[in-house]
Design a protein around this motif. Structure first.
Motif, short mmCIF file in Angstrom:
data_model
loop_
_atom_site.label_atom_id
_atom_site.label_comp_id
_atom_site.label_asym_id
_atom_site.label_seq_id
_atom_site.Cartn_x
_atom_site.Cartn_y
_atom_site.Cartn_z
N UNK A 26 0.83 -1.20 0.00
CA UNK A 26 0.00 0.00 0.00
C UNK A 26 0.86 1.25 0.00
N UNK A 27 1.80 1.32 0.94
CA UNK A 27 2.83 2.36 0.91
C UNK A 27 4.03 1.87 1.70
N UNK A 28 4.98 2.76 1.93
CA UNK A 28 6.26 2.35 2.53
C UNK A 28 6.12 1.93 3.99
N UNK A 29 4.96 2.13 4.59
CA UNK A 29 4.77 1.68 5.98
C UNK A 29 3.63 0.67 6.11
N UNK A 30 3.12 0.19 4.97
CA UNK A 30 2.04 -0.80 4.98
C UNK A 30 2.29 -1.80 3.86
N UNK A 54 1.14 -0.97 10.48
CA UNK A 54 0.84 0.37 11.00
C UNK A 54 0.02 0.37 12.28
N UNK A 55 -0.61 -0.76 12.62
CA UNK A 55 -1.51 -0.79 13.77
C UNK A 55 -0.96 -1.61 14.93
N UNK A 56 0.36 -1.86 14.93
CA UNK A 56 0.97 -2.63 16.00
C UNK A 56 1.98 -1.78 16.76
N UNK A 57 2.25 -2.16 18.01
CA UNK A 57 3.25 -1.44 18.80
C UNK A 57 4.61 -1.53 18.13
N UNK A 58 4.96 -2.74 17.67
CA UNK A 58 6.17 -2.93 16.87
C UNK A 58 5.77 -2.86 15.40
N UNK A 59 6.28 -1.84 14.70
CA UNK A 59 5.78 -1.56 13.36
C UNK A 59 6.34 -2.46 12.28
N UNK A 60 7.40 -3.24 12.58
CA UNK A 60 7.93 -4.15 11.57
C UNK A 60 8.11 -5.53 12.18
N UNK A 61 7.94 -6.55 11.34
CA UNK A 61 8.04 -7.94 11.79
C UNK A 61 8.54 -8.79 10.64
N UNK A 62 9.29 -9.85 10.96
CA UNK A 62 9.80 -10.77 9.95
C UNK A 62 9.60 -12.20 10.41
N UNK A 63 9.31 -13.08 9.48
CA UNK A 63 9.20 -14.50 9.79
C UNK A 63 10.59 -15.13 9.77
N UNK A 64 10.76 -16.30 10.38
CA UNK A 64 12.06 -16.98 10.33
C UNK A 64 12.43 -17.35 8.90
N UNK A 65 13.71 -17.31 8.54
CA UNK A 65 14.13 -17.68 7.17
C UNK A 65 13.92 -19.17 6.92
N UNK A 66 13.59 -19.50 5.66
CA UNK A 66 13.42 -20.88 5.23
C UNK A 66 14.41 -21.13 4.10
N UNK A 67 15.35 -22.02 4.30
CA UNK A 67 16.39 -22.29 3.30
C UNK A 67 15.77 -22.88 2.03
N UNK A 68 16.28 -22.45 0.86
CA UNK A 68 15.81 -22.95 -0.43
C UNK A 68 17.00 -23.32 -1.29
N UNK A 69 16.73 -24.01 -2.40
CA UNK A 69 17.79 -24.53 -3.26
C UNK A 69 18.50 -23.40 -4.01
N UNK A 70 19.79 -23.62 -4.25
CA UNK A 70 20.59 -22.67 -5.02
C UNK A 70 20.39 -22.90 -6.52
N UNK A 71 20.54 -21.84 -7.29
CA UNK A 71 20.67 -21.95 -8.74
C UNK A 71 19.44 -22.38 -9.50
N UNK A 72 18.26 -22.36 -8.87
CA UNK A 72 17.03 -22.73 -9.58
C UNK A 72 15.98 -21.65 -9.35
N UNK A 73 15.10 -21.43 -10.34
CA UNK A 73 14.02 -20.46 -10.14
C UNK A 73 13.09 -20.93 -9.02
N UNK A 74 12.45 -19.98 -8.37
CA UNK A 74 11.47 -20.30 -7.34
C UNK A 74 10.19 -19.54 -7.63
N UNK A 75 9.06 -20.19 -7.43
CA UNK A 75 7.77 -19.55 -7.65
C UNK A 75 7.20 -19.13 -6.30
N UNK A 76 6.81 -17.88 -6.21
CA UNK A 76 6.23 -17.32 -5.00
C UNK A 76 4.76 -17.04 -5.25
N UNK A 77 3.94 -17.27 -4.24
CA UNK A 77 2.48 -17.16 -4.40
C UNK A 77 1.85 -16.49 -3.19
#
Length: 270
Positions: free
Chosen positions: A158-162, A185-208
């Motif tokens: 939506x924008x740089x903070x949403x 924008x509606x949380x006390x902590x305005x940014x959050x990240x999920x844990x990283x998930x390792x993926x294969x090297x050198x191959x395309x990946x489809x995101x959905x």
């Protein structure tokens, strides 16, 4: 509102509206255009046909008009033209060639890694408007990041903070991986990240992404594989004017698209 009289003498009103999510009261589709018939009452006042003065979700079409069919919107874009499909937009820059290319590799949209996804300046982000409360979108990403400053992926924006950003990157602990970064924008902590998930090297990946009103889910797969759904469910309703945040520049309505960052300044492409 605008008023129009048809060839058969009917009066219609065209007006701007918002359709809020029932569970959130937020309009992720932004400003929309609606139409409904009106009637002139015997006392000379213009009224809605039900005399209730409220919007109608389904209305009869005007009588006797010549059909004007439009070609159906393509469900898939291959980016095989030299210009961006009309549904897609980019952020801010009058020089799109420094952000992306449709000629550098035929049949591909090449994004050059630019500033952070939260930047108000030069950002490589190409996206199209969300046009339904429920939708599915996916993209195939070819990207080999060299370090944590390089990212590319699928973004609901939506924008740089949403936003919710499902991206490919790399770090020393996980190697090449996917994860989600959210600006809330509606949380006390305005940014959050999920844990990283390792993926294969050198191959395309489809995101959905799947959006179902206020519910948003991400998945990924490699060629021929099954979809791997992230366990987290995200709040799609933050992609709206009504979600509280500073008055930053934004699109009108939620967008979904592709982005690429290279904070090292080397413009690594995806």
């Amino acid at each position: 509102a605008d008023l129009v009289e048809t060839q058969s003498g009917e009066t219609y009103m065209v007006y701007l509206c918002g359709r809020p999510l029932a569970n959130r009261g937020r309009c992720t589709l932004g400003r929309e255009t609606a139409i409904q018939p009106m009637t002139w009452s015997p006392d000379g006042w213009l009224r809605t046909t039900t005399a209730e003065g409220i919007p109608m979700e389904v209305v009869p079409a005007p009588r006797g008009l010549t059909p004007q069919p439009h070609p159906p919107t393509r469900l898939r874009e291959e980016f095989d033209e030299d210009t961006l499909p009309i549904a897609f937009q980019w952020l801010r820059s009058p020089w799109p060639d420094e952000l992306f290319s449709l000629r550098e590799r035929k049949g591909h949209l090449r994004l050059y890694g630019r500033e952070t996804i939260g930047s108000l300046f030069r950002q490589a982000l190409v996206a199209r408007r969300q046009q339904s409360h429920c939708y599915s979108a996916s993209t195939i990403v070819e990207f080999e990041p060299e370090h944590f400053q390089q990212m590319a992926g699928l973004v609901c924006y939506y924008n740089s903070s949403k936003f919710h950003y499902f991206y490919v990157s790399r770090d020393e602990e996980s190697g090449k991986h996917v994860r989600v970064m959210s600006a809330l924008p509606d949380q006390v902590t305005s940014d959050a990240s999920t844990p990283p998930i390792a993926i294969a090297e050198g191959v395309p990946i489809e995101l959905r992404v799947e959006v179902d009103f206020e519910r948003l889910r991400f998945a990924y797969r490699t060629k021929g594989g099954v979809w791997q759904w992230l366990p987290q469910q995200f709040d799609a309703s933050i992609l709206s004017d009504e979600a509280s945040a500073p008055g930053l520049p934004n699109f009108t309505g939620a967008f979904v698209g592709m982005a690429c960052q290279d904070l090292a300044g080397t413009a690594t492409p995806a």
